[in-house]
Design a protein around this motif. Structure first.
Motif, PDB file in Angstrom:
ATOM      1  N   UNK A 116      33.833 -49.048  47.866  1.00 32.66           N
ATOM      2  CA  UNK A 116      33.627 -49.453  49.411  1.00 32.66           C
ATOM      3  C   UNK A 116      32.554 -49.148  49.268  1.00 32.66           C
ATOM      4  N   UNK A 117      31.059 -50.090  50.010  1.00 33.93           N
ATOM      5  CA  UNK A 117      29.880 -48.959  50.953  1.00 33.93           C
ATOM      6  C   UNK A 117      30.745 -48.063  51.557  1.00 33.93           C
ATOM      7  N   UNK A 118      29.370 -47.165  52.356  1.00 29.99           N
ATOM      8  CA  UNK A 118      29.436 -46.511  53.318  1.00 29.99           C
ATOM      9  C   UNK A 118      30.063 -47.556  54.692  1.00 29.99           C
TER      10      UNK A 118
ATOM     11  N   UNK B 190      43.766 -49.945  48.283  1.00 28.04           N
ATOM     12  CA  UNK B 190      43.076 -49.731  47.028  1.00 28.04           C
ATOM     13  C   UNK B 190      42.223 -50.199  46.136  1.00 28.04           C
ATOM     14  N   UNK B 191      40.764 -50.462  47.974  1.00 30.83           N
ATOM     15  CA  UNK B 191      39.787 -49.892  46.805  1.00 30.83           C
ATOM     16  C   UNK B 191      39.009 -48.788  46.657  1.00 30.83           C
ATOM     17  N   UNK B 192      40.009 -47.521  46.934  1.00 28.34           N
ATOM     18  CA  UNK B 192      39.871 -46.364  46.607  1.00 28.34           C
ATOM     19  C   UNK B 192      39.223 -45.593  48.007  1.00 28.34           C
ATOM     20  N   UNK B 193      39.305 -46.426  48.648  1.00 23.69           N
ATOM     21  CA  UNK B 193      39.023 -45.560  50.262  1.00 23.69           C
ATOM     22  C   UNK B 193      39.292 -44.791  50.854  1.00 23.69           C
TER      23      UNK B 193
ATOM     24  N   UNK C 124      36.066 -58.221  49.850  1.00 29.84           N
ATOM     25  CA  UNK C 124      35.769 -57.458  51.233  1.00 29.84           C
ATOM     26  C   UNK C 124      36.319 -58.864  51.458  1.00 29.84           C
ATOM     27  N   UNK C 125      35.383 -59.479  51.541  1.00 25.61           N
ATOM     28  CA  UNK C 125      34.784 -60.820  52.108  1.00 25.61           C
ATOM     29  C   UNK C 125      36.624 -61.815  51.530  1.00 25.61           C
TER      30      UNK C 125
END
Ligand code: FEO
Length: 173
Positions: free
Chosen positions: A2-4, A63-66, A116-117
């Motif tokens: 994920x972007x910041x 799940x996205x590693x964030x 994310x969408x």
């Protein structure tokens, strides 16, 4: 990854969903205090749904590693005067939540973050339902008024609402 910017927005959304849960619990308390247990039940189920929404975002970020970063939850608004007042505030609140989700969707599209969408697509539909449910109840209360038998009939009806686990939290989803 994920972007910041998206991670920050998703983390803030988790806190907003938990605030929603807290807000509806406060509203439930008003109904319990004012002898409308069916309305209180409806609000408690709503509070459970909001916690579930927070968990859908939580699971997705994870799940996205964030890294989940929970924010402070504000004291919910209180001092309600009538059931109509509460449902008018519910409508306002859901419309704010919809805007917040729409903003994250715009960001996801801008950044071409299609995963994310895809997750937000579920919330976009959910918000249509959330806003419609609150508006329908506001309309009913406005029509029947807060005294007399009709409000107790509606209260009886709202007592039957039960929490259903949202599809994204079902095993294997
Ligand atoms: Fe989580 Fe009522 O929106």
């Amino acid at each position: 990854m994920l972007s910041k910017k998206i991670l920050k927005a998703l983390n803030e959304q988790i806190t907003k969903e938990l605030y929603s849960s807290y807000l509806y619990l406060q509203m439930a308390a008003w109904f319990d205090h004012n002898t409308l247990p069916g309305f209180a039940n409806w609000m408690k189920v709503q509070a459970q749904e909001e916690t579930a929404h927070a968990m859908i975002f939580y699971n997705y970020v994870s799940e996205r590693g964030g890294l989940i970063d929970l924010g402070a939850i504000d004291k919910p608004t209180s001092g309600y005067k009538t059931a109509k007042d509460i449902f008018a505030k519910t409508c306002e609140h859901e419309s704010l939540v919809t805007s917040s989700i729409n903003n994250i969707m715009s960001l996801a599209i801008e950044e071409k973050d299609y995963a994310t969408k895809a997750r937000l697509d579920w919330f976009i539909s959910e918000q249509v339902e959330e806003e419609a449910n609150a508006a329908e109840l506001l309309g009913k209360i406005t029509r029947i008024g807060e005294e007399g038998n009709a409000i107790f009939m509606l209260d009886k009806d709202l007592a039957t609402r039960v929490f259903v686990t949202p599809a994204p939290l079902m095993p294997g989803a």
